[in-house]
Design a protein around this motif. Structure first.
Motif, PDB file in Angstrom:
ATOM      1  N   ALA A  35      89.559  81.523  27.063  1.00 24.23           N
ATOM      2  CA  ALA A  35      89.657  81.099  28.376  1.00 24.23           C
ATOM      3  C   ALA A  35      89.888  79.716  28.390  1.00 24.23           C
ATOM      4  O   ALA A  35      89.816  78.738  27.775  1.00 24.23           O
ATOM      5  CB  ALA A  35      88.180  81.237  29.037  1.00 24.23           C
ATOM      6  N   PRO A  36      90.661  79.310  29.518  1.00 19.67           N
ATOM      7  CA  PRO A  36      91.236  77.744  29.741  1.00 19.67           C
ATOM      8  C   PRO A  36      89.927  76.849  30.026  1.00 19.67           C
ATOM      9  O   PRO A  36      89.195  77.262  30.750  1.00 19.67           O
ATOM     10  CB  PRO A  36      92.331  77.773  31.127  1.00 19.67           C
ATOM     11  CG  PRO A  36      91.672  79.236  31.722  1.00 19.67           C
ATOM     12  CD  PRO A  36      91.124  79.960  30.420  1.00 19.67           C
ATOM     13  N   ILE A  37      90.083  75.618  29.499  1.00 14.11           N
ATOM     14  CA  ILE A  37      89.206  74.934  29.677  1.00 14.11           C
ATOM     15  C   ILE A  37      89.332  73.345  30.525  1.00 14.11           C
ATOM     16  O   ILE A  37      90.389  73.072  30.141  1.00 14.11           O
ATOM     17  CB  ILE A  37      88.442  74.231  28.147  1.00 14.11           C
ATOM     18  CG1 ILE A  37      88.107  75.472  27.374  1.00 14.11           C
ATOM     19  CG2 ILE A  37      87.356  73.229  28.280  1.00 14.11           C
ATOM     20  CD1 ILE A  37      87.655  75.076  25.787  1.00 14.11           C
ATOM     21  N   GLY A  53      78.060  72.570  31.635  1.00 12.08           N
ATOM     22  CA  GLY A  53      79.210  73.420  31.760  1.00 12.08           C
ATOM     23  C   GLY A  53      78.823  74.846  32.070  1.00 12.08           C
ATOM     24  O   GLY A  53      77.655  75.339  32.142  1.00 12.08           O
ATOM     25  N   TYR A  54      80.001  75.658  32.301  1.00 10.53           N
ATOM     26  CA  TYR A  54      79.493  77.042  32.555  1.00 10.53           C
ATOM     27  C   TYR A  54      80.898  78.034  32.068  1.00 10.53           C
ATOM     28  O   TYR A  54      82.038  77.373  32.269  1.00 10.53           O
ATOM     29  CB  TYR A  54      79.109  77.177  33.837  1.00 10.53           C
ATOM     30  CG  TYR A  54      80.389  77.105  35.121  1.00 10.53           C
ATOM     31  CD1 TYR A  54      81.321  78.137  35.538  1.00 10.53           C
ATOM     32  CD2 TYR A  54      80.033  75.684  35.718  1.00 10.53           C
ATOM     33  CE1 TYR A  54      81.882  77.445  36.381  1.00 10.53           C
ATOM     34  CE2 TYR A  54      81.141  75.274  36.606  1.00 10.53           C
ATOM     35  CZ  TYR A  54      82.172  76.373  36.878  1.00 10.53           C
ATOM     36  OH  TYR A  54      82.893  76.001  37.999  1.00 10.53           O
ATOM     37  N   TYR A  55      80.836  79.259  31.985  1.00  8.16           N
ATOM     38  CA  TYR A  55      81.909  80.181  31.785  1.00  8.16           C
ATOM     39  C   TYR A  55      81.918  81.059  33.027  1.00  8.16           C
ATOM     40  O   TYR A  55      80.991  81.778  33.246  1.00  8.16           O
ATOM     41  CB  TYR A  55      81.566  81.018  30.697  1.00  8.16           C
ATOM     42  CG  TYR A  55      82.904  82.078  30.579  1.00  8.16           C
ATOM     43  CD1 TYR A  55      84.176  81.781  30.570  1.00  8.16           C
ATOM     44  CD2 TYR A  55      82.317  83.389  30.578  1.00  8.16           C
ATOM     45  CE1 TYR A  55      84.926  82.767  30.522  1.00  8.16           C
ATOM     46  CE2 TYR A  55      83.326  84.367  30.382  1.00  8.16           C
ATOM     47  CZ  TYR A  55      84.653  84.149  30.529  1.00  8.16           C
ATOM     48  OH  TYR A  55      85.507  85.368  30.333  1.00  8.16           O
ATOM     49  N   ASP A  56      83.031  81.131  33.926  1.00 13.04           N
ATOM     50  CA  ASP A  56      83.104  81.879  35.025  1.00 13.04           C
ATOM     51  C   ASP A  56      83.703  83.171  34.697  1.00 13.04           C
ATOM     52  O   ASP A  56      84.724  83.222  34.298  1.00 13.04           O
ATOM     53  CB  ASP A  56      83.976  81.157  35.884  1.00 13.04           C
ATOM     54  CG  ASP A  56      84.065  81.735  37.312  1.00 13.04           C
ATOM     55  OD1 ASP A  56      84.253  82.910  37.443  1.00 13.04           O
ATOM     56  OD2 ASP A  56      83.903  81.137  38.279  1.00 13.04           O
ATOM     57  N   ARG A 113      87.175  81.345  33.211  1.00 20.56           N
ATOM     58  CA  ARG A 113      87.667  79.906  32.849  1.00 20.56           C
ATOM     59  C   ARG A 113      86.487  79.054  32.458  1.00 20.56           C
ATOM     60  O   ARG A 113      85.450  79.501  32.760  1.00 20.56           O
ATOM     61  CB  ARG A 113      88.362  79.169  34.164  1.00 20.56           C
ATOM     62  CG  ARG A 113      87.332  79.041  35.203  1.00 20.56           C
ATOM     63  CD  ARG A 113      88.153  78.527  36.273  1.00 20.56           C
ATOM     64  NE  ARG A 113      87.347  78.263  37.556  1.00 20.56           N
ATOM     65  CZ  ARG A 113      86.323  77.300  37.675  1.00 20.56           C
ATOM     66  NH1 ARG A 113      86.346  76.082  37.033  1.00 20.56           N
ATOM     67  NH2 ARG A 113      85.765  77.006  38.759  1.00 20.56           N
ATOM     68  N   ILE A 114      86.447  78.118  31.665  1.00 17.91           N
ATOM     69  CA  ILE A 114      85.426  77.285  31.183  1.00 17.91           C
ATOM     70  C   ILE A 114      85.535  75.997  31.888  1.00 17.91           C
ATOM     71  O   ILE A 114      86.551  75.296  31.960  1.00 17.91           O
ATOM     72  CB  ILE A 114      85.385  77.171  29.780  1.00 17.91           C
ATOM     73  CG1 ILE A 114      85.167  78.477  28.980  1.00 17.91           C
ATOM     74  CG2 ILE A 114      84.566  76.067  29.318  1.00 17.91           C
ATOM     75  CD1 ILE A 114      85.426  78.457  27.430  1.00 17.91           C
ATOM     76  N   ALA A 115      84.363  75.661  32.500  1.00 22.84           N
ATOM     77  CA  ALA A 115      84.039  74.400  33.128  1.00 22.84           C
ATOM     78  C   ALA A 115      83.285  73.620  32.348  1.00 22.84           C
ATOM     79  O   ALA A 115      82.112  73.813  31.960  1.00 22.84           O
ATOM     80  CB  ALA A 115      83.597  74.537  34.594  1.00 22.84           C
ATOM     81  N   VAL A 144      82.692  78.339  24.890  1.00 25.79           N
ATOM     82  CA  VAL A 144      83.678  79.140  24.490  1.00 25.79           C
ATOM     83  C   VAL A 144      83.026  80.455  23.501  1.00 25.79           C
ATOM     84  O   VAL A 144      83.266  81.526  23.578  1.00 25.79           O
ATOM     85  CB  VAL A 144      84.445  78.318  23.364  1.00 25.79           C
ATOM     86  CG1 VAL A 144      85.113  79.387  22.358  1.00 25.79           C
ATOM     87  CG2 VAL A 144      85.518  77.580  24.006  1.00 25.79           C
ATOM     88  N   ALA A 145      81.769  80.281  23.072  1.00 28.28           N
ATOM     89  CA  ALA A 145      81.031  81.346  22.449  1.00 28.28           C
ATOM     90  C   ALA A 145      80.970  82.303  23.483  1.00 28.28           C
ATOM     91  O   ALA A 145      80.712  83.564  23.182  1.00 28.28           O
ATOM     92  CB  ALA A 145      79.549  80.679  21.760  1.00 28.28           C
TER      93      ALA A 145
END
Length: 308
Positions: A178-180, A191-194, A199-201, A219-220
């Motif tokens: 996913a894009p970071i 941070g979080y993964y949507d 996407r990753i923020a 990322v994990a």
């Protein structure tokens, strides 16, 4: 750069006592010890030690990681007697005790099975199947050998610092599914993964080490816990606590592998998470963590141009 000669280990090898006369009985003895080792990891403060160990032996199965740690907690690089001699020109010192691990030795076997044809008719047919099997093999740690110096490991090129922060982040972005991106995240989240937008923020303005660790953690999540493409949350799968344990464990292991110290993070909650879970479920999480950490390390190494 070369690796300095290793001194004899202060902690001697404590080989697992293998009892039984048949191979099946000997393997059962080893696997029984493994079950004890799995429970011990989660029932005490050994979990961080296990992840530290995993960061050095990420390309071994979690079973063998546990077995090596149980027999020689100070181990750092293991190989068989022949490999030390032929590949590395090093000799196992006389009197050193071997570390016992398991090696897969699957074999093919013909078996009669029911086969259904295109018309729905059932018939017996002899097919060849692969039967899983293991054998006990002996390995030795580098501290038990002497001879030619070993070349330094590629991961040492990072010097245990974040001096190559930009290169490492570029590598992480390249291997992430996913894009970071960076943004100002409300609250205390790093941070979080949507799951919906995939996407990753990461919280902008954090220290480099925290940024890297958070990036690996998210990322994990993206690798292990992504929702289906329809954007709907799956009804089954690991619970939230399990997902966090897995992602945090992967992040810690990968950081330790590259010498990035994140020991300020506590794993005290692991004992509460593991309470009441059976050995099978605990093993499954250890397997997931090991495989994900291994895959990420291998991918990051490739992106950085690191060779082992």
């Amino acid at each position: 750069m070369t690796m300095p000669e290793q001194a004899t280990s202060v902690v001697p090898v404590t080989p697992i006592a293998v009892t039984g006369t048949t191979q099946r009985e000997k393997i059962k003895c080893i696997t029984d010890k493994l079950e004890e080792g799995v429970r011990a990891i989660f029932a005490s403060d050994e979990y961080r030690e296990y992840l530290d160990f995993l960061s050095k032996f990420h390309d071994y199965s979690y079973n063998n990681v546990i077995l090596i740690k149980m027999q020689l907690p100070t181990a750092s690089l293991v190989a068989g007697y022949g490999d030390w001699l032929k590949k590395h020109h090093r000799y196992v010192r006389k009197g050193e005790k071997a570390i016992r691990i398991l090696a897969p030795t699957p074999y093919k076997k013909k078996k009669e099975m029911d086969v259904i044809d295109e018309h729905g008719n059932t018939s017996k047919e002899e097919v060849e199947v692969l039967v899983p099997c293991f054998k006990i093999v002996n390995v030795f740690d580098v501290s038990q050998t002497e001879g030619e110096p070993l070349p330094s490991l590629g991961v040492d090129e990072l010097d245990g610092t974040v001096e190559q922060f930009d290169a490492f982040m570029d590598a992480l972005k390249a291997v992430s599914p996913a894009p970071i991106g960076y943004e100002d995240i409300p609250g205390n989240s790093h941070g979080y993964y949507d799951h919906v937008e995939r996407r990753i923020a990461i919280q902008e303005g954090m220290p480099q080490l925290q940024t890297l660790k958070t990036g690996i953690h998210e990322v994990a999540h993206a690798v292990l816990h992504a929702w289906p493409e329809d954007g709907k949350k799956p009804k089954d799968g690991p619970d939230r606590h399990t997902r966090e344990v897995q992602a945090e464990s992967v992040a810690y292991t990968v950081c330790q592998h590259y010498g990035l110290e994140t020991s300020d993070y506590s794993f005290a909650y692991i004992a509460g998470w593991s309470s009441g879970r059976d050995v099978k479920e605990l093993k499954e999480s250890l397997c997931v963590i090991r495989q994900t950490a291994h895959d990420l390390i291998a991918a990051i190494d490739a992106a950085l141009g690191v060779t082992q």
